[in-house]
Design an enzyme around this catalytic site. Structure first.
Site, PDB file in Angstrom:
ATOM      1  N   HIS A  94       7.052  -0.992   0.350  1.00 11.48           N
ATOM      2  CA  HIS A  94       7.151  -1.530   1.716  1.00 11.48           C
ATOM      3  C   HIS A  94       8.415  -1.028   2.393  1.00 11.48           C
ATOM      4  O   HIS A  94       9.414  -0.788   1.740  1.00 11.48           O
ATOM      5  CB  HIS A  94       7.208  -3.061   1.684  1.00 11.48           C
ATOM      6  CG  HIS A  94       6.167  -3.671   0.815  1.00 11.48           C
ATOM      7  ND1 HIS A  94       4.832  -3.394   0.992  1.00 11.48           N
ATOM      8  CD2 HIS A  94       6.253  -4.518  -0.229  1.00 11.48           C
ATOM      9  CE1 HIS A  94       4.148  -4.056   0.076  1.00 11.48           C
ATOM     10  NE2 HIS A  94       4.979  -4.735  -0.677  1.00 11.48           N
ATOM     11  N   TYR A 138       2.369   0.490   2.439  1.00 10.44           N
ATOM     12  CA  TYR A 138       1.527  -0.528   3.086  1.00 10.44           C
ATOM     13  C   TYR A 138       2.356  -1.783   3.344  1.00 10.44           C
ATOM     14  O   TYR A 138       3.422  -1.955   2.742  1.00 10.44           O
ATOM     15  CB  TYR A 138       0.251  -0.838   2.294  1.00 10.44           C
ATOM     16  CG  TYR A 138       0.421  -1.124   0.814  1.00 10.44           C
ATOM     17  CD1 TYR A 138       0.808  -2.372   0.368  1.00 10.44           C
ATOM     18  CD2 TYR A 138       0.139  -0.138  -0.128  1.00 10.44           C
ATOM     19  CE1 TYR A 138       0.933  -2.640  -0.991  1.00 10.44           C
ATOM     20  CE2 TYR A 138       0.259  -0.387  -1.488  1.00 10.44           C
ATOM     21  CZ  TYR A 138       0.657  -1.656  -1.903  1.00 10.44           C
ATOM     22  OH  TYR A 138       0.778  -1.903  -3.241  1.00 10.44           O
TER      23      TYR A 138
END
Ligand code: C5P
Length: 334
Positions: free
Chosen positions: A310, A260
């Site tokens: 990430h 995410y």
């Protein structure tokens, strides 16, 4: 014929010709490709005299100038949660619940209802107009801010968006001292002053319960980590990052790279949607390739790049692309 009469006839003929020619241009020009030059000239002069989308020199929401941006930018998705936009589609709810799964999540809509009894339910910042020029500084936590002397520049923006720990005391010269919005999640929360807006990024229903608790009873002390049971913040200024917008950022802007988006990237896209001009500070490595925070002495300290959730490189490339396309201004520091 008397001279006066001749002059009158000439003036009349000239006027007639001008009117006929102008009418011809307006009626036919825009249908005949051979006359596109006139169309373009008229548009240029039109842009020059009429007002643009915003009152800044360049407006971020201008879509005509870049197809890549236009394809991704969806103005209809509101970045902040209100009662009205809080209902999530099944697909969004599933995706959002998967981010940090909970064993026994509370009922989402009941929690949202409870939340908006504690914090205001307002549609904010969706007031773009030709009269508005809202300048924003998004300040990431990169060590490249150290020695940058960006403080004055950052503080001169209308909105100054910081995130997570982001200390300013002792670092004013490089990072500024004003903060209008502080983006955080329960596990990264810090106390704020009375004039800063807390922007909560919820990753799970418990995060919404946590903010309710942290502003009232203080009963929630643990999520998957120990968290602050109470937080100093003006509850009339608390804002919630919309899960629908969260998913849109992940899919449209990151093409689903990483697990995410990082807090920094989510904050950047918030700014892209609520500001007219965006300047970005404190993103990326420093000049030696280190990804530490600006308050850390140890250059090898693990900053967000090492969290593994990430795709830091992809995020950074998209950020650079936005800068290349003059959508944002990127200040790379030292
Ligand atoms: O480390 P933290 O998540 O608190 O940093 C906030 C944001 O700043 C990150 O999410 C990231 O987008 C940005 N950042 C960066 N380069 C660094 C440190 C942080 O781009 N070296």
């Amino acid at each position: 014929m008397p001279l006066l009469k001749v002059r009158k006839i000439r003036t009349f003929t000239l006027l007639f010709c001008v009117i006929t020619f102008t009418t011809f241009l307006f009626s036919y020009t825009f249908r005949d490709p051979s006359l596109y030059f006139f169309k373009y000239a008229f548009r240029l002069s039109d842009n020059f005299f009429s007002k643009g989308l915003c009152a800044c020199r360049q407006c971020i929401a201008e879509l005509e100038d870049d197809p890549w941006f236009a394809e991704r930018f969806n103005q209809s998705i509101h970045p902040l949660m209100t009662r009205e936009n809080s209902a999530l589609s099944d697909e969004t709810f599933k995706w959002w619940q998967w981010l940090q799964s909970e064993r026994q999540p509370a009922n989402f809509s009941e929690v949202v209802e409870e939340l908006f009894q504690v914090i205001p339910d307002e549609v904010l910042y969706m007031d773009a107009s030709p009269e508005r020029c809202r300048t924003c500084a998004v300040v990431g936590n990169s060590g490249n801010l150290k020695g940058s002397h960006y403080g004055g520049l950052i503080d001169s923006s209308d909105f100054i968006i910081r995130m997570n720990q982001a200390p300013t005391t002792g670092f004013e010269e490089d990072v500024g001292s004003r903060t209008t919005h502080h983006v955080m999640y329960p596990e990264s929360a810090i106390d704020l002053d009375n004039i800063t807006s807390l922007v909560l990024i919820p990753f799970k229903t418990l995060d919404l319960q946590w903010i309710i608790s942290a502003l009232t009873t203080g009963t929630i002390k643990h999520t998957y980590l120990p968290v602050m049971s109470r937080i100093k913040a003006n509850k009339d200024k608390v804002l919630i990052y919309s899960p629908t917008f969260f998913k849109y950022v992940y899919e449209s802007w990151l093409d689903s790279h990483g697990r995410y988006p990082s807090t920094g990237f989510l904050s950047l896209l918030l700014a892209v949607h609520i500001c007219d001009e965006v300047s970005v500070f404190g993103f990326g490595a420093d000049q030696y390739g280190n990804w530490h925070h600006y308050w850390e002495e140890n250059h090898l300290a693990g900053a967000f790049r090492h969290t593994g959730v990430h795709d830091g490189d992809y995020e950074y490339n998209v950020t650079l692309l936005l800068a290349d396309k003059h959508k944002i201004r990127m200040f790379k520091g030292r």
